[in-house]
Design an enzyme around this catalytic site. Sequence first.
Site, PDB file in Angstrom:
ATOM      1  N   HIS B 371      70.286   7.519  50.733  1.00 32.69           N
ATOM      2  CA  HIS B 371      69.483   6.402  51.201  1.00 32.69           C
ATOM      3  C   HIS B 371      69.804   6.212  52.688  1.00 32.69           C
ATOM      4  O   HIS B 371      70.987   6.150  53.051  1.00 32.69           O
ATOM      5  CB  HIS B 371      69.914   5.103  50.514  1.00 32.69           C
ATOM      6  CG  HIS B 371      69.283   4.838  49.182  1.00 32.69           C
ATOM      7  ND1 HIS B 371      69.602   5.550  48.062  1.00 32.69           N
ATOM      8  CD2 HIS B 371      68.358   3.909  48.799  1.00 32.69           C
ATOM      9  CE1 HIS B 371      68.903   5.071  47.041  1.00 32.69           C
ATOM     10  NE2 HIS B 371      68.138   4.075  47.454  1.00 32.69           N
ATOM     11  N   GLU B 374      66.486   2.213  55.103  1.00 32.10           N
ATOM     12  CA  GLU B 374      65.654   1.290  54.308  1.00 32.10           C
ATOM     13  C   GLU B 374      65.849  -0.088  54.927  1.00 32.10           C
ATOM     14  O   GLU B 374      66.599  -0.926  54.423  1.00 32.10           O
ATOM     15  CB  GLU B 374      66.074   1.297  52.833  1.00 32.10           C
ATOM     16  CG  GLU B 374      65.109   0.488  51.951  1.00 32.10           C
ATOM     17  CD  GLU B 374      65.592   0.334  50.515  1.00 32.10           C
ATOM     18  OE1 GLU B 374      66.763   0.667  50.222  1.00 32.10           O
ATOM     19  OE2 GLU B 374      64.806  -0.152  49.680  1.00 32.10           O
ATOM     20  N   ASP B 456      60.996   4.249  42.691  1.00 27.37           N
ATOM     21  CA  ASP B 456      62.207   3.487  43.001  1.00 27.37           C
ATOM     22  C   ASP B 456      62.757   2.721  41.799  1.00 27.37           C
ATOM     23  O   ASP B 456      63.722   3.160  41.173  1.00 27.37           O
ATOM     24  CB  ASP B 456      61.961   2.540  44.194  1.00 27.37           C
ATOM     25  CG  ASP B 456      63.248   2.170  44.929  1.00 27.37           C
ATOM     26  OD1 ASP B 456      64.292   2.775  44.624  1.00 27.37           O
ATOM     27  OD2 ASP B 456      63.218   1.294  45.803  1.00 27.37           O
ATOM     28  N   ASP B 457      62.163   1.558  41.493  1.00 32.83           N
ATOM     29  CA  ASP B 457      62.649   0.701  40.399  1.00 32.83           C
ATOM     30  C   ASP B 457      61.461   0.141  39.628  1.00 32.83           C
ATOM     31  O   ASP B 457      61.245  -1.071  39.583  1.00 32.83           O
ATOM     32  CB  ASP B 457      63.474  -0.457  40.977  1.00 32.83           C
ATOM     33  CG  ASP B 457      64.695   0.031  41.721  1.00 32.83           C
ATOM     34  OD1 ASP B 457      65.698   0.344  41.071  1.00 32.83           O
ATOM     35  OD2 ASP B 457      64.634   0.119  42.965  1.00 32.83           O
TER      36      ASP B 457
END
Lengths: 536, 536
Positions: B371, B374, B456-457
């Site tokens: 990551h 972000e 992602d989620d």
Amino acid sequence: MDAEYVAERERLIAEDRQWRVDALALGQATEAERKADEIVRKLRAQENETVWGPNAPPIPGSLHLFPGMGFLTARETILKTKVYSILSKMPKGGVLHAHLDAMVDARVLLDLALKYPAYHVRTDVSLTTETISTTLPEFSLLKENEWTAPASLTAETYTPGSWVPLAQARAAFDPSLGGPEGFDKWVIGALTINPTEAYHTHNTTDKIWSKFQSTFAGLNRYLPLWTEYIRQFFLSSVEDGISYVEPRIPFFCKYMIGADGEENVPHREWLIAFDRVVNEVKVALANQGRADEFVGSKIIYSALRNCTPDELEWYLEDCIALKQEFPHLICGFDLVGHEDPLNPLTYYMGPLKMFVKRQKELGLDIPFIFHAGETLGDGSPADMNLYDAILLGTKRIGHGFSLVKHPRIMELCRERQIAVEVCPISNEILRYTGSMPMHPLPILMNQGIHVALSSDDPAIFGNMGLSFDFFQVLVSSEVTGLITLKEMARDSIKYSCLDPDERARALSLYDKRWLTFVDWVVDTFGEGSTAYADRN
Amino acid sequence: MDAEYVAERERLIAEDRQWRVDALALGQATEAERKADEIVRKLRAQENETVWGPNAPPIPGSLHLFPGMGFLTARETILKTKVYSILSKMPKGGVLHAHLDAMVDARVLLDLALKYPAYHVRTDVSLTTETISTTLPEFSLLKENEWTAPASLTAETYTPGSWVPLAQARAAFDPSLGGPEGFDKWVIGALTINPTEAYHTHNTTDKIWSKFQSTFAGLNRYLPLWTEYIRQFFLSSVEDGISYVEPRIPFFCKYMIGADGEENVPHREWLIAFDRVVNEVKVALANQGRADEFVGSKIIYSALRNCTPDELEWYLEDCIALKQEFPHLICGFDLVGHEDPLNPLTYYMGPLKMFVKRQKELGLDIPFIFHAGETLGDGSPADMNLYDAILLGTKRIGHGFSLVKHPRIMELCRERQIAVEVCPISNEILRYTGSMPMHPLPILMNQGIHVALSSDDPAIFGNMGLSFDFFQVLVSSEVTGLITLKEMARDSIKYSCLDPDERARALSLYDKRWLTFVDWVVDTFGEGSTAYADRN
């Protein structure tokens, strides 16, 4: 981190930022500049916590505080910050993207209009506490023989649609609607955009554009007022540290209304008045020993991108004629208006190509300075305008909001030194970006595109001058500092339409003022200053 | 426009788009692909008017309709569109950015949990019509000897803080709070984000992240449920046309809870279970003649970026041990969590460098898949993570939202074939972008960065599968078409951690399914189809 990694990391960061406008300047900064830059970075870090942080005092109208938040809600709070107080003193260079019709504070404009008995106002319904919030005033300049008797817009006897003298309408505004102050609030509300409109009821580019367009009330189509309006524009710009303005003047209407109320004042007389005011302001400033604060103004001739190609031919010929008569004033040509729904550049290709050809024949130089890419579209006609602006040889790009999507066009902008007029607050209020931290400006800067920060339509947005736009840019980035802002300000002179010798003089005056400014920052906010002692 | 200008314009556009993933594919498209692409473009143009235009039917909860508008408000409307019905059938390739804890629909997760008597729930206040909207359920897995007697969370006799069996809490949920359905609504509300939270009360990245984090209720830390959860993840992915998944599994907790309620199941047993389910799903699909629809799954080992460097060392060693035992499963390492407030990569430089060294010694290959970026920051630590991710040799970049600001890093991504896992809907809900038309994806694409669209989620955001993310991308751009989406889907296989031979097989299976899909689009929506006749 080991030294080798640190060195490699610094090299990569430097490569990544090699094209930035401040890349060289940071290395060459004086001791005082470094100090001033550091002072501003520290103040910013403090205020990003104390003013914009999660535990900062609430701001009315906003659930959410952060640096670079919606300008309309943040404006009053910005005014109280130390960072703003510094930026308001900073020399700004030039304003290169400014629509003349929205350059003077609405309050000042209304005060000017109230002086002239020719101004009248009407509404299409009777004004009451119920109707006032949804009713817009309509203004008109009447010839003397049409002037109406004193009356009130808010009287029960008012006939909707009938004209009332402006000053009288104000004086007789019903106390239940706030009296004269209620009148001012109502009119200024119609001439500006408020937070609820931008961030709630009209929260898309299309909708806020419709509100935006309704704010152009045509109050400054009256030559006597227009002359004073221009003077105010110059003087208020100078007060904000702006030394040069290059407004887009809308020549959509062929005639302005003269002192006698007749709509018969042709474009050349506008320019004569403009020229006179530029010189009067220069003289007035010189008399105050401030001659160095204002180097002048040039005009970007603007037509509206809803005309037909035939109509555009007329404007282009008119522009040529004005250039021939006022070569020192007319410096560029543009098509303005809401790009998404209006005609793309391709629609006007015939006349635009002909314009280039005609200039060659006549030995003229009126560069295109096109609005292009003021859109959220990807491959939409407004986005594609960027290709045509480049192919037509535009000198600068107005907005270029979608330019960041186009690697080859950005490369051409670098190669051909095409600067972009970026209007951060305008873009945010017109909902091209949710807030400054989402704005693509850092992309442009890191791509080595030269940027002139501009205010666009500050009378409507409330971002008078350039201090507010510089503020929003500064607080939204940890890369950008005072030295970056200096280079951006210098670019607004470098990429202006000033002649080479005028430009050199303007830059040299700028550099002189910058030194004074830097010393002032260090003296006022640095170690040893009262402000420093208060803070630490 | 004259022919010469048209040719020059086309050349410029082609140069500008030369790096796009679809640049070659557009020229090589088959007749059927061209037709399908055109059909989708036409449907999009129609629906952008009829569904998302200013005159379209209103959508509850939104004043403003436009293509690519806030997903949470638009979701139910998206489901009714023809464009969605086409995309839901499209083969998607792989999901490369997926947090395992948020990959199964909240409703399904709750149903799974209700089957196990070990699940208990409590609240810290009594639930009433006043308190329910601000009270979150807390879940726990109790050992058999701790299981509690049937009770009700909503009874007057309920002692706040005491555990109630989950199924019993549901069955006895007070009718005034909606009974069992009210219970489901309350629990699912706690496990997901609703439009009011994302677009009003929590409308900044910091605030919505706090809500987002509260949704991870720890329901799937129970091995018996976890095993079924993974199966659901694979099967629901396959149903959406996804043939490969590469989830990030959080190994923050050293142990899961086993069937006996003891918290003692170590990481290696998680992987044994994972491996078994992968194989069971393959067999189950093969038995249905669908073996080609699922090529498998690999795991990105994830630690949380709030641990200390010492703690990280433990995780890295654990990751190495798991890689040695399950070389076909462990395929990468990442640090996850909210980048803005948590530790930057530089904080972990020592252990991360050591990890690289250790792998060399041991002959292992566990690439970093970090990551990075972000964030809305410009030069903030989270933005600077991009430099460190690159210097540490990351294989891909998770999110890379701020990557578009960095020309040199983008160049390195092109040169080194570092793909970016872009999660459009996640970015929008977590307020990195106001809406899809503001999203920087087109910038990355035109810069020639390879992109794997990811969800992602999705259990929290409601974007299960990949169809919704592809939808939002497609309707927000006039450049992107079906052929673009195909190349993006193929990139999600190309830039996965599949071994070269697995990858080749996956691509070949993809291409086969694509042909079937394209024919289906043409047959179902093309000229001569019933849908076509209805439309025209």
